[in-house]
Design a protein around this motif. Structure first.
Motif, PDB file in Angstrom:
ATOM      1  N   PHE A 237       0.827  -1.213   0.000  1.00 51.16           N
ATOM      2  CA  PHE A 237       0.000   0.000   0.000  1.00 51.16           C
ATOM      3  C   PHE A 237       0.866   1.271   0.000  1.00 51.16           C
ATOM      4  N   TRP A 238       1.869   1.291   0.876  1.00 44.68           N
ATOM      5  CA  TRP A 238       2.590   2.561   1.061  1.00 44.68           C
ATOM      6  C   TRP A 238       3.942   2.623   0.344  1.00 44.68           C
ATOM      7  N   PHE A 239       4.470   1.480  -0.139  1.00 37.82           N
ATOM      8  CA  PHE A 239       5.745   1.536  -0.871  1.00 37.82           C
ATOM      9  C   PHE A 239       5.703   2.520  -2.048  1.00 37.82           C
ATOM     10  N   PRO A 240       4.599   2.545  -2.845  1.00 39.67           N
ATOM     11  CA  PRO A 240       4.585   3.484  -3.977  1.00 39.67           C
ATOM     12  C   PRO A 240       4.801   4.937  -3.534  1.00 39.67           C
ATOM     13  N   TYR A 241       4.254   5.318  -2.372  1.00 35.61           N
ATOM     14  CA  TYR A 241       4.485   6.675  -1.857  1.00 35.61           C
ATOM     15  C   TYR A 241       5.967   6.850  -1.535  1.00 35.61           C
ATOM     16  N   MET A 242       6.513   5.891  -0.799  1.00 31.05           N
ATOM     17  CA  MET A 242       7.926   5.975  -0.390  1.00 31.05           C
ATOM     18  C   MET A 242       8.827   6.030  -1.627  1.00 31.05           C
ATOM     19  N   LEU A 243       8.541   5.167  -2.608  1.00 31.89           N
ATOM     20  CA  LEU A 243       9.399   5.099  -3.801  1.00 31.89           C
ATOM     21  C   LEU A 243       9.311   6.387  -4.628  1.00 31.89           C
ATOM     22  N   ASN A 244       8.157   7.047  -4.577  1.00 34.99           N
ATOM     23  CA  ASN A 244       7.975   8.290  -5.340  1.00 34.99           C
ATOM     24  C   ASN A 244       8.239   9.536  -4.507  1.00 34.99           C
ATOM     25  N   ALA A 245       8.810   9.335  -3.304  1.00 30.98           N
ATOM     26  CA  ALA A 245       9.165  10.453  -2.412  1.00 30.98           C
ATOM     27  C   ALA A 245       7.960  11.339  -2.083  1.00 30.98           C
ATOM     28  N   ARG A 246       6.798  10.694  -1.915  1.00 30.80           N
ATOM     29  CA  ARG A 246       5.589  11.431  -1.507  1.00 30.80           C
ATOM     30  C   ARG A 246       5.332  11.162  -0.033  1.00 30.80           C
ATOM     31  N   PRO A 247       5.445  12.173   0.833  1.00 27.91           N
ATOM     32  CA  PRO A 247       5.253  11.929   2.267  1.00 27.91           C
ATOM     33  C   PRO A 247       3.871  11.326   2.557  1.00 27.91           C
ATOM     34  N   PHE A 248       3.835  10.386   3.479  1.00 25.26           N
ATOM     35  CA  PHE A 248       2.577   9.676   3.742  1.00 25.26           C
ATOM     36  C   PHE A 248       2.408   9.373   5.225  1.00 25.26           C
TER      37      PHE A 248
END
Ligand code: 8DG
Length: 170
Positions: A122-133
């Motif tokens: 769920f949250w890896f795509p945010y981390m990989l795209n440097a989008r804070p979550f």
């Protein structure tokens, strides 16, 4: 009320690859993950993240960027886990296997989600795209997610961190 258990999780990445560690023992054993662990008394969260990264991977990061906050609730447990997630793209040292972790590089397009914690996809795509979550996951046992929310945030410093489980603990 019990204080949250404070933990760190750090990822070393390049534009195409990510370093993961195979957890050989303890909590999360048998799963691939970033490097991290408990924040010890007297340590800052950032300091703990650097120490755990070094202990588990052999790498030294001068700068870690905080990219997310994850809350984990396990049904029946009154203590929340509060995990501070970091990334870095500059490091020194030699990748070294430890008693706890076996590090290995993975191409970003073949991250082994099936052999990782179920919430990670769920949250890896945010981390990989440097989008804070900010994420909150309620687990029943070690695999089944019974509730989750995940938000993109502008300022991680403004996230209101819950101090008790969503579900009353009976
Ligand atoms: N990717 C991912 N990481 C998680 C999840 N839950 C969870 O605790 N983690 C991380 C946070 C920490 O980095 C690590 C757990 O820390 P740990 O118990 O190994 O802590 P430690 O190294 O201080 O432990 P130890 O030496 O005392 O055994 O797992 C999850 O659902 N997904």
């Amino acid at each position: 009320m019990v204080a949250n258990k404070l933990l760190t999780l750090a990822f070393v990445k390049t534009p195409t690859n990510i370093l993961l560690g195979y957890k050989k023992r303890g909590f999360g054993m048998g799963r691939w993950n970033g490097f991290g662990g408990k924040v010890e008394v007297g340590e800052t969260i950032d300091g703990a993240a650097k120490r755990e990264l070094m202990e588990e991977s052999g790498l030294v990061a001068n700068t870690l960027h905080k990219i997310g906050i994850l809350m984990f609730e396990f049904v029946g447990d009154p203590q929340l886990m509060e995990v501070h997630v970091f990334t870095t793209n500059e490091w020194k040292g030699t990748i070294t296997e430890s008693d706890e972790m076996r590090p290995e590089w993975f191409p970003i397009e073949s991250i082994p989600y099936k052999k990782m914690w179920t919430d990670d996809q769920f949250w890896f795509p945010y981390m990989l795209n440097a989008r804070p979550f900010y994420g909150y996951f309620t687990f029943e046992g070690m695999h089944k997610i019974v509730y989750h929310r995940l938000d993109s945030v502008n300022d991680l410093g403004l996230v209101e961190i819950p101090q008790q489980p969503r579900q009353p603990v009976i």
